[in-house]
Motif scaffolding. Sequence first.
Motif, PDB file in Angstrom:
ATOM      1  N   VAL A  44       0.836  -1.215   0.000  1.00 65.03           N
ATOM      2  CA  VAL A  44       0.000   0.000   0.000  1.00 65.03           C
ATOM      3  C   VAL A  44       0.865   1.258   0.000  1.00 65.03           C
ATOM      4  O   VAL A  44       0.676   2.170  -0.817  1.00 65.03           O
ATOM      5  CB  VAL A  44      -0.961   0.005   1.210  1.00 65.03           C
ATOM      6  N   ILE A  45       1.836   1.292   0.940  1.00 66.17           N
ATOM      7  CA  ILE A  45       2.699   2.469   1.051  1.00 66.17           C
ATOM      8  C   ILE A  45       3.571   2.619  -0.200  1.00 66.17           C
ATOM      9  O   ILE A  45       3.776   3.729  -0.711  1.00 66.17           O
ATOM     10  CB  ILE A  45       3.582   2.378   2.322  1.00 66.17           C
ATOM     11  N   GLY A  46       4.057   1.476  -0.700  1.00 68.60           N
ATOM     12  CA  GLY A  46       4.903   1.497  -1.902  1.00 68.60           C
ATOM     13  C   GLY A  46       4.167   2.056  -3.105  1.00 68.60           C
ATOM     14  O   GLY A  46       4.713   2.878  -3.848  1.00 68.60           O
ATOM     15  N   ASN A  47       2.913   1.624  -3.309  1.00 70.16           N
ATOM     16  CA  ASN A  47       2.113   2.139  -4.423  1.00 70.16           C
ATOM     17  C   ASN A  47       1.876   3.644  -4.294  1.00 70.16           C
ATOM     18  O   ASN A  47       1.899   4.377  -5.278  1.00 70.16           O
ATOM     19  CB  ASN A  47       0.776   1.399  -4.498  1.00 70.16           C
ATOM     20  N   PHE A  48       1.643   4.089  -3.060  1.00 67.20           N
ATOM     21  CA  PHE A  48       1.419   5.512  -2.818  1.00 67.20           C
ATOM     22  C   PHE A  48       2.670   6.319  -3.170  1.00 67.20           C
ATOM     23  O   PHE A  48       2.592   7.364  -3.826  1.00 67.20           O
ATOM     24  CB  PHE A  48       1.036   5.732  -1.348  1.00 67.20           C
ATOM     25  N   VAL A  49       3.830   5.811  -2.753  1.00 71.56           N
ATOM     26  CA  VAL A  49       5.105   6.498  -3.049  1.00 71.56           C
ATOM     27  C   VAL A  49       5.388   6.507  -4.551  1.00 71.56           C
ATOM     28  O   VAL A  49       5.839   7.512  -5.104  1.00 71.56           O
ATOM     29  CB  VAL A  49       6.266   5.822  -2.281  1.00 71.56           C
ATOM     30  N   ILE A  50       5.091   5.380  -5.211  1.00 70.27           N
ATOM     31  CA  ILE A  50       5.313   5.291  -6.661  1.00 70.27           C
ATOM     32  C   ILE A  50       4.455   6.315  -7.399  1.00 70.27           C
ATOM     33  O   ILE A  50       4.906   6.982  -8.336  1.00 70.27           O
ATOM     34  CB  ILE A  50       5.019   3.865  -7.171  1.00 70.27           C
ATOM     35  N   LYS A  51       3.192   6.461  -6.961  1.00 71.89           N
ATOM     36  CA  LYS A  51       2.306   7.460  -7.579  1.00 71.89           C
ATOM     37  C   LYS A  51       2.860   8.860  -7.404  1.00 71.89           C
ATOM     38  O   LYS A  51       2.814   9.683  -8.323  1.00 71.89           O
ATOM     39  CB  LYS A  51       0.907   7.360  -6.966  1.00 71.89           C
ATOM     40  N   LEU A  52       3.385   9.150  -6.203  1.00 72.25           N
ATOM     41  CA  LEU A  52       3.970  10.474  -5.961  1.00 72.25           C
ATOM     42  C   LEU A  52       5.182  10.723  -6.856  1.00 72.25           C
ATOM     43  O   LEU A  52       5.352  11.821  -7.410  1.00 72.25           O
ATOM     44  CB  LEU A  52       4.385  10.595  -4.485  1.00 72.25           C
ATOM     45  N   ILE A  53       6.027   9.698  -6.993  1.00 73.32           N
ATOM     46  CA  ILE A  53       7.241   9.844  -7.813  1.00 73.32           C
ATOM     47  C   ILE A  53       6.891  10.064  -9.281  1.00 73.32           C
ATOM     48  O   ILE A  53       7.437  10.964  -9.936  1.00 73.32           O
ATOM     49  CB  ILE A  53       8.153   8.608  -7.653  1.00 73.32           C
ATOM     50  N   THR A  54       5.982   9.230  -9.822  1.00 70.58           N
ATOM     51  CA  THR A  54       5.609   9.361 -11.237  1.00 70.58           C
ATOM     52  C   THR A  54       4.885  10.680 -11.503  1.00 70.58           C
ATOM     53  O   THR A  54       5.076  11.307 -12.536  1.00 70.58           O
ATOM     54  CB  THR A  54       4.714   8.185 -11.680  1.00 70.58           C
ATOM     55  N   LYS A  55       4.066  11.101 -10.541  1.00 70.28           N
ATOM     56  CA  LYS A  55       3.366  12.384 -10.672  1.00 70.28           C
ATOM     57  C   LYS A  55       4.376  13.533 -10.687  1.00 70.28           C
ATOM     58  O   LYS A  55       4.260  14.485 -11.469  1.00 70.28           O
ATOM     59  CB  LYS A  55       2.373  12.565  -9.528  1.00 70.28           C
ATOM     60  N   GLY A  56       5.391  13.440  -9.806  1.00 73.85           N
ATOM     61  CA  GLY A  56       6.437  14.467  -9.772  1.00 73.85           C
ATOM     62  C   GLY A  56       7.232  14.512 -11.061  1.00 73.85           C
ATOM     63  O   GLY A  56       7.570  15.586 -11.564  1.00 73.85           O
ATOM     64  N   LEU A  57       7.517  13.306 -11.631  1.00 81.56           N
ATOM     65  CA  LEU A  57       8.249  13.243 -12.898  1.00 81.56           C
ATOM     66  C   LEU A  57       7.443  13.871 -14.025  1.00 81.56           C
ATOM     67  O   LEU A  57       7.979  14.650 -14.828  1.00 81.56           O
ATOM     68  CB  LEU A  57       8.581  11.781 -13.230  1.00 81.56           C
ATOM     69  N   LYS A  58       6.139  13.537 -14.085  1.00 79.73           N
ATOM     70  CA  LYS A  58       5.276  14.116 -15.119  1.00 79.73           C
ATOM     71  C   LYS A  58       5.234  15.636 -15.016  1.00 79.73           C
ATOM     72  O   LYS A  58       5.295  16.351 -16.016  1.00 79.73           O
ATOM     73  CB  LYS A  58       3.857  13.551 -15.005  1.00 79.73           C
ATOM     74  N   SER A  59       5.114  16.131 -13.788  1.00 78.67           N
ATOM     75  CA  SER A  59       5.065  17.573 -13.557  1.00 78.67           C
ATOM     76  C   SER A  59       6.365  18.242 -13.989  1.00 78.67           C
ATOM     77  O   SER A  59       6.350  19.304 -14.627  1.00 78.67           O
ATOM     78  CB  SER A  59       4.790  17.846 -12.071  1.00 78.67           C
ATOM     79  N   SER A  92       7.312   8.143 -17.902  1.00 74.35           N
ATOM     80  CA  SER A  92       6.590   7.977 -16.636  1.00 74.35           C
ATOM     81  C   SER A  92       6.065   6.548 -16.492  1.00 74.35           C
ATOM     82  O   SER A  92       6.109   5.960 -15.402  1.00 74.35           O
ATOM     83  CB  SER A  92       5.442   8.989 -16.536  1.00 74.35           C
ATOM     84  N   ASP A  93       5.587   5.958 -17.598  1.00 82.02           N
ATOM     85  CA  ASP A  93       5.126   4.564 -17.566  1.00 82.02           C
ATOM     86  C   ASP A  93       6.281   3.602 -17.296  1.00 82.02           C
ATOM     87  O   ASP A  93       6.142   2.637 -16.535  1.00 82.02           O
ATOM     88  CB  ASP A  93       4.452   4.192 -18.897  1.00 82.02           C
ATOM     89  N   LEU A  94       7.428   3.887 -17.930  1.00 84.38           N
ATOM     90  CA  LEU A  94       8.607   3.046 -17.734  1.00 84.38           C
ATOM     91  C   LEU A  94       9.053   3.079 -16.278  1.00 84.38           C
ATOM     92  O   LEU A  94       9.337   2.033 -15.672  1.00 84.38           O
ATOM     93  CB  LEU A  94       9.744   3.531 -18.646  1.00 84.38           C
ATOM     94  N   LEU A  95       9.084   4.277 -15.690  1.00 88.20           N
ATOM     95  CA  LEU A  95       9.463   4.407 -14.283  1.00 88.20           C
ATOM     96  C   LEU A  95       8.445   3.716 -13.382  1.00 88.20           C
ATOM     97  O   LEU A  95       8.815   3.009 -12.434  1.00 88.20           O
ATOM     98  CB  LEU A  95       9.574   5.888 -13.913  1.00 88.20           C
ATOM     99  N   ASN A  96       7.159   3.886 -13.689  1.00 89.54           N
ATOM    100  CA  ASN A  96       6.085   3.308 -12.887  1.00 89.54           C
ATOM    101  C   ASN A  96       6.194   1.776 -12.832  1.00 89.54           C
ATOM    102  O   ASN A  96       6.157   1.174 -11.746  1.00 89.54           O
ATOM    103  CB  ASN A  96       4.732   3.725 -13.460  1.00 89.54           C
TER     104      ASN A  96
END
Length: 270
Positions: free
Chosen positions: A29-44, A60-64
Amino acid sequence: MNIKLWIDKGFEILLDYGPKLIMAFLIWVIGNFVIKLITKGLKSAMKKAKYDISLSKFLSDLLNWSLKILLIIVVLSTVGIETTSFAAILAAAGLAIGLALQGSLGNFAGGVLIMIFKPFKVDDLIEAQGELGIVKEISIFTTKLRGLSNKEIIIPNGSLSNGNIINYNTEGTRRVDLTFGVSYDSDIKETKSILMSVLINHPLVLNDPEPTVNVSELADSSVNFAVRPWCKADDYWTVYFDITENTKIALDKADIEIPYPHQVEIHKQN
């Protein structure tokens, strides 16, 4: 007796694996949340840097997916499942895919380099790999140009990023190189004055840099003039064709001959 045995065994397994399963669930759960934050930050970050949309999505998909694979390995390891073989299989699969897609990966890397260093952008007129055209689209693996005759030109990003690129739009202005020949009987000063007048009177020819007219060659049958007007990059072909036409009209009005090849026939008398 068997039921009690199974219940006892169940409690034993629960006590043994319960904490590990809870920990694995929390990590997931925590890992998925962190991954979403990282990919969102990369997209931004890529959006602010004005990266190509297709490249931004791909990265972003590759990183995700890379982070999710790593997360799955961590979760399996937390539960107690041996992940060494799993990691080895993934590494072997990655190597096989990399070798199979070597050319495509080179094109992808070329696309990334183009996005980072930005030697050109959409709507720029460029010359590369023996092709001349306006950049229509920069995708992950290829760049599409619109040729001057409205044909679509697709160039792999790998060869494009490793070759010479001429960008005609970077400086904002272009010099139009034209050559006109007149007969040896023509007055040079008068011809220069007429040619310069054609340049000055054209609304798209720039005053700065100044246009120039100079004798460039004493050819076999003509005195050639190098005519060099400057214009905005987008006006290049308009200026090119207009100056060519207007020069012919102006020289005709002044009765200045533009030589052309003649065929001379010699008849022998017996």
